[in-house]
Scaffold this motif. Structure first.
Motif, PDB file in Angstrom:
ATOM      1  N   SER A   1       8.306   1.480  -6.807  1.00 42.17           N
ATOM      2  CA  SER A   1       7.139   1.712  -7.660  1.00 42.17           C
ATOM      3  C   SER A   1       7.520   2.706  -8.744  1.00 42.17           C
ATOM      4  O   SER A   1       8.428   3.524  -8.565  1.00 42.17           O
ATOM      5  CB  SER A   1       5.945   2.208  -6.850  1.00 42.17           C
ATOM      6  N   PHE A   2       6.779   2.635  -9.840  1.00 43.58           N
ATOM      7  CA  PHE A   2       7.181   3.360 -11.039  1.00 43.58           C
ATOM      8  C   PHE A   2       5.965   3.837 -11.818  1.00 43.58           C
ATOM      9  O   PHE A   2       5.002   3.096 -12.001  1.00 43.58           O
ATOM     10  CB  PHE A   2       8.032   2.416 -11.911  1.00 43.58           C
TER      11      PHE A   2
ATOM     12  N   THR B   1       0.826  -1.214   0.000  1.00 47.90           N
ATOM     13  CA  THR B   1       0.000   0.000   0.000  1.00 47.90           C
ATOM     14  C   THR B   1       0.858   1.261   0.000  1.00 47.90           C
ATOM     15  O   THR B   1       0.499   2.280  -0.600  1.00 47.90           O
ATOM     16  CB  THR B   1      -0.940   0.002   1.223  1.00 47.90           C
ATOM     17  N   ILE B   2       2.006   1.186   0.681  1.00 47.01           N
ATOM     18  CA  ILE B   2       2.906   2.343   0.740  1.00 47.01           C
ATOM     19  C   ILE B   2       3.356   2.744  -0.659  1.00 47.01           C
ATOM     20  O   ILE B   2       3.280   3.908  -1.061  1.00 47.01           O
ATOM     21  CB  ILE B   2       4.138   2.029   1.619  1.00 47.01           C
ATOM     22  N   LEU B   3       3.807   1.765  -1.412  1.00 45.36           N
ATOM     23  CA  LEU B   3       4.285   2.041  -2.762  1.00 45.36           C
ATOM     24  C   LEU B   3       3.149   2.468  -3.684  1.00 45.36           C
ATOM     25  O   LEU B   3       3.338   3.308  -4.570  1.00 45.36           O
ATOM     26  CB  LEU B   3       4.995   0.813  -3.321  1.00 45.36           C
ATOM     27  N   GLN B   4       1.967   1.901  -3.465  1.00 49.99           N
ATOM     28  CA  GLN B   4       0.819   2.291  -4.282  1.00 49.99           C
ATOM     29  C   GLN B   4       0.448   3.749  -4.018  1.00 49.99           C
ATOM     30  O   GLN B   4       0.137   4.505  -4.946  1.00 49.99           O
ATOM     31  CB  GLN B   4      -0.372   1.382  -3.977  1.00 49.99           C
ATOM     32  N   GLN B   5       0.492   4.156  -2.750  1.00 53.56           N
ATOM     33  CA  GLN B   5       0.179   5.543  -2.412  1.00 53.56           C
ATOM     34  C   GLN B   5       1.183   6.502  -3.037  1.00 53.56           C
ATOM     35  O   GLN B   5       0.807   7.561  -3.554  1.00 53.56           O
ATOM     36  CB  GLN B   5       0.162   5.716  -0.891  1.00 53.56           C
ATOM     37  N   MET B   6       2.450   6.150  -2.978  1.00 56.58           N
ATOM     38  CA  MET B   6       3.478   7.004  -3.575  1.00 56.58           C
ATOM     39  C   MET B   6       3.270   7.114  -5.079  1.00 56.58           C
ATOM     40  O   MET B   6       3.419   8.194  -5.674  1.00 56.58           O
ATOM     41  CB  MET B   6       4.873   6.460  -3.269  1.00 56.58           C
TER      42      MET B   6
ATOM     43  N   GLY C   1       4.378   0.244 -12.421  1.00 56.07           N
ATOM     44  CA  GLY C   1       4.990  -1.049 -12.111  1.00 56.07           C
ATOM     45  C   GLY C   1       5.456  -1.089 -10.670  1.00 56.07           C
ATOM     46  O   GLY C   1       5.767  -0.047 -10.071  1.00 56.07           O
ATOM     47  N   PHE C   2       5.522  -2.296 -10.105  1.00 52.12           N
ATOM     48  CA  PHE C   2       5.907  -2.467  -8.704  1.00 52.12           C
ATOM     49  C   PHE C   2       6.857  -3.656  -8.568  1.00 52.12           C
ATOM     50  O   PHE C   2       6.785  -4.622  -9.334  1.00 52.12           O
ATOM     51  CB  PHE C   2       4.672  -2.713  -7.819  1.00 52.12           C
ATOM     52  N   TRP C   3       7.727  -3.563  -7.584  1.00 51.12           N
ATOM     53  CA  TRP C   3       8.592  -4.686  -7.239  1.00 51.12           C
ATOM     54  C   TRP C   3       8.868  -4.620  -5.739  1.00 51.12           C
ATOM     55  O   TRP C   3       9.223  -3.564  -5.208  1.00 51.12           O
ATOM     56  CB  TRP C   3       9.913  -4.617  -8.010  1.00 51.12           C
ATOM     57  N   ILE C   4       8.649  -5.735  -5.045  1.00 49.27           N
ATOM     58  CA  ILE C   4       8.890  -5.803  -3.603  1.00 49.27           C
ATOM     59  C   ILE C   4       9.606  -7.101  -3.281  1.00 49.27           C
ATOM     60  O   ILE C   4       9.245  -8.173  -3.790  1.00 49.27           O
ATOM     61  CB  ILE C   4       7.568  -5.743  -2.800  1.00 49.27           C
ATOM     62  N   GLU C   5      10.607  -6.995  -2.437  1.00 52.02           N
ATOM     63  CA  GLU C   5      11.270  -8.188  -1.916  1.00 52.02           C
ATOM     64  C   GLU C   5      11.639  -7.923  -0.460  1.00 52.02           C
ATOM     65  O   GLU C   5      12.592  -7.185  -0.176  1.00 52.02           O
ATOM     66  CB  GLU C   5      12.504  -8.529  -2.743  1.00 52.02           C
TER      67      GLU C   5
END
Length: 635
Positions: free
Chosen positions: A46-47, A18-23, A36-40
């Protein structure tokens, strides 16, 4: 052209998507075409994408073949085809036709020194899984923005300050040191921002975070090294290098155009572009004698472009102020920013990419202030003791014609020049609500001293160019250029700010750049026959926004009401502001730039500090940062 975000947590807790989506959602304007998103585990990216090259492919985040490196990039690498050929010859395999993938393979080959091979505008973030290292970098001149927040819990990086504010999960306050700087410069000089705890990566710098420790270091600096050369040889170098740069900047899989003002810089870019193809040009102006559209319209007719213009009315200008302040993240009190916002709006209705002439003044000596050393030369030749006595004597005299000339002529360059804007200086104590504050923080001249110390051996003209390259260009010119264009999902490219063009400019003898009668002397000579005659030697105007007239009468009263109702009196002496307005209203003293700086700041406070519930007036503290030998920038 895109928007990038990353979040690196120093705890064992996995990143919340959610953090990356908000940004990402907070900067859709920077990339409406794709995301686009990538998490590990504890690292995520996020892009937002504005598709320009390889529009069907080249999605980000992008990984290398064995998925040990992942990265996101905002900008364009103009020499990516040459680099790609070199890397393929070394055995690297590419899966896209885009320019961003080139950086990954360069990193595999050269590590963090990959930045030395890049020619373009960029801010990128790369995660190396093998070493658990986050590596980021910003282009040579600071064309693309790079904000970051670093503390004991996390490192957040982004193309926009507001995206960091959205997810930082902490209270943010106004940075008092930045306020002092803003009131003088009309912008916050990097690496600071107006918000405590959030900084900018400086141009030509890279960032390395490993084991919860952050290191920032310079990889490039605009160094002037003038050398004796034949005039004709220099002219040929300028023209051929600029033509090559423009051609590289025209690489695009979508429609492109050009901004076109009444000046030589944008006209030169458009004229060179026209040798390649017919395209759209865009101009804005204001009613009155200094309406730039009169000249740009004539230029467009000569060049035979698809021309579009907008004569901005007072109401249209002020209606665009709120969106301009919001888009800029940090307050930038340049009145032309609003005009650039509307110009970008106009261009975005027809094209996705525009070329523009930013950077020519700083590289080739285009500002009229650069001619000042010629005007004061006779007094400057006096012995120091004589100049000091004259200075101390004259400054106590009542005002008379020529007093300011003598004061400036007897003042060292380091004490009189900090760039193209100098708003509040002698009256800083009066404007601040806390009179002690001026003496607790570094003033603008002290801040500029660190840059002067790096060019001690140069003449005053070159020193001024270096100051503007280091402060004015990234803090004002490029900041408003990126933010105003991206607010309308428009990619702005600046061919003068190419490291090859700078290499040529940096070697030009000072007397070829500026003399008593002409700025950008040799650049103008080099462009003879390329730029139409009616523009070639036309004096620089910038965006001549008629603020002086607008801020008299009812409009000025409205701006004063906004300042008073914003809560700015927490920091600013409102009685002094009121006095400035009354003096301006009489028409005897022009305080329009001071008023505009305070009006912009009041709008920014409401949109950013108040929006994010920031009310604490505290000093910034940086921890665990090694800053390549000049930590004073963070002190």
């Amino acid at each position: 052209m895109c928007g990038i975000n990353s979040y690196l947590s120093f705890s064992n807790q996995s990143i919340n998507p959610t953090i990356l989506q908000q940004m990402s959602d907070n900067m859709i304007h920077r990339g409406p075409d794709d995301e686009g998103f990538w998490i590990e585990k504890t690292i995520g990216m996020s892009f937002r994408r504005l598709s320009i090259i390889d529009t069907e492919g080249a999605q980000q985040p992008i990984l290398n073949e064995n998925e040990t490196i992942v990265m996101i990039c905002n900008g364009e690498i103009y020499n990516y085809r040459v680099l790609r050929n070199e890397l393929e010859a070394k055995g690297h395999h590419f899966k896209t036709d885009g320019d961003t993938e080139t950086i990954i393979h360069l990193y595999e080959e050269y590590g963090i020194d990959c930045v030395h091979h890049l020619r373009g505008m960029f801010s990128f973030i790369l995660w190396d899984k093998k070493t658990n290292t986050l590596f980021g970098a910003r282009d040579h001149f600071g064309i693309k923005p790079f904000y970051y927040l670093f503390d004991e819990q996390k490192l957040i990086c982004s193309s926009e300050l507001k995206s960091i504010l959205k997810v930082s999960n902490q209270s943010h306050s106004l940075d008092p040191q930045s306020l002092v700087h803003y009131l003088t410069y009309q912008y916050v000089p990097e690496p600071r921002t107006m918000v405590n705890g959030i900084n900018k990566l400086l141009p030509g710098h890279r960032l390395i975070c490993r084991n919860q420790s952050l290191k920032i270091e310079r990889y490039w600096e605009p160094t002037f090294q003038p050398k004796e050369q034949d005039v004709e040889v220099v002219k040929e170098k300028i023209l051929t290098t600029l033509q090559e740069s423009v051609k590289l900047h025209m690489q695009s899989d979508v429609t492109l155009g050009s901004f076109l003002s009444s000046g030589i810089d944008s006209t030169a870019i458009a004229a060179i572009m026209r040798k390649e193809t017919k395209f759209h040009t865009f101009s804005v102006g204001f009613e009155g004698e200094q309406n730039e559209c009169t000249v740009s319209r004539k230029t467009a007719e000569i060049l035979d472009t698809y021309h579009h213009e907008w004569i901005i009315k007072e109401d249209e200008y002020f209606e665009a102020v709120n969106s301009s302040v919001w888009a800029q993240d940090d307050p930038v009190a340049d009145p032309s920013a609003v005009a650039l916002n509307l110009l970008s709006q106009l261009a975005s209705e027809h094209v996705k990419v525009v070329l523009s002439g930013e950077g020519a003044d700083e590289l080739f000596g285009g500002y009229r202030i650069y001619q000042e050393p010629f005007a004061i030369r006779h007094i400057q030749l006096m012995p120091e003791i004589v100049k000091n006595i004259l200075h101390q004597t004259i400054k106590h005299f009542p005002k008379f014609y020529g007093k300011n000339y003598i004061i400036r002529a007897t003042t060292p360059i380091e004490k009189r020049f900090i760039g193209n804007a100098k708003i509040f200086t002698d009256d800083m104590v009066e404007i601040l609500n806390d009179n002690k504050m001026q003496y607790q923080y570094v003033d603008a001249f002290e801040w500029a001293e660190q840059y002067y110390n790096r060019v001690k051996e140069h003449d005053d003209i070159t020193k001024m160019q270096f100051i503007d390259l280091s402060l004015w260009l990234p803090g004002n010119i490029l900041a408003k250029g990126d933010k105003m264009s991206m607010a309308h999902s428009l990619e702005l490219r600046v061919p003068f700010l190419d490291k090859k063009v700078f290499e040529v400019a940096s070697q030009i003898p000072t007397e070829y750049r500026v003399n008593r009668n002409r700025t950008k002397k040799i650049m103008r000579d080099a462009l003879q026959g390329i730029v139409p005659e009616h523009v070639l030697n036309r004096p620089k105007l910038g965006f001549p926004v008629p603020l002086r007239q607008w801020l008299r009468g009812l409009r000025g009263e409205e701006c004063l009401d906004v300042i008073k109702s914003s809560g700015l009196d927490q920091y600013i002496n409102i009685d002094y502001v009121d006095a400035l307005f009354r003096q301006h209203q009489t028409g005897k003293i022009d305080h329009s730039r001071k008023i505009w700086s305070l009006y912009t700041l009041s709008q920014w406070k409401v949109m950013f500090l108040d929006r994010y519930q920031s009310s604490i007036f505290e000093q910034e503290i940086q921890k665990n940062v090694v800053y390549d030998g000049h930590a004073e920038l963070y002190a």
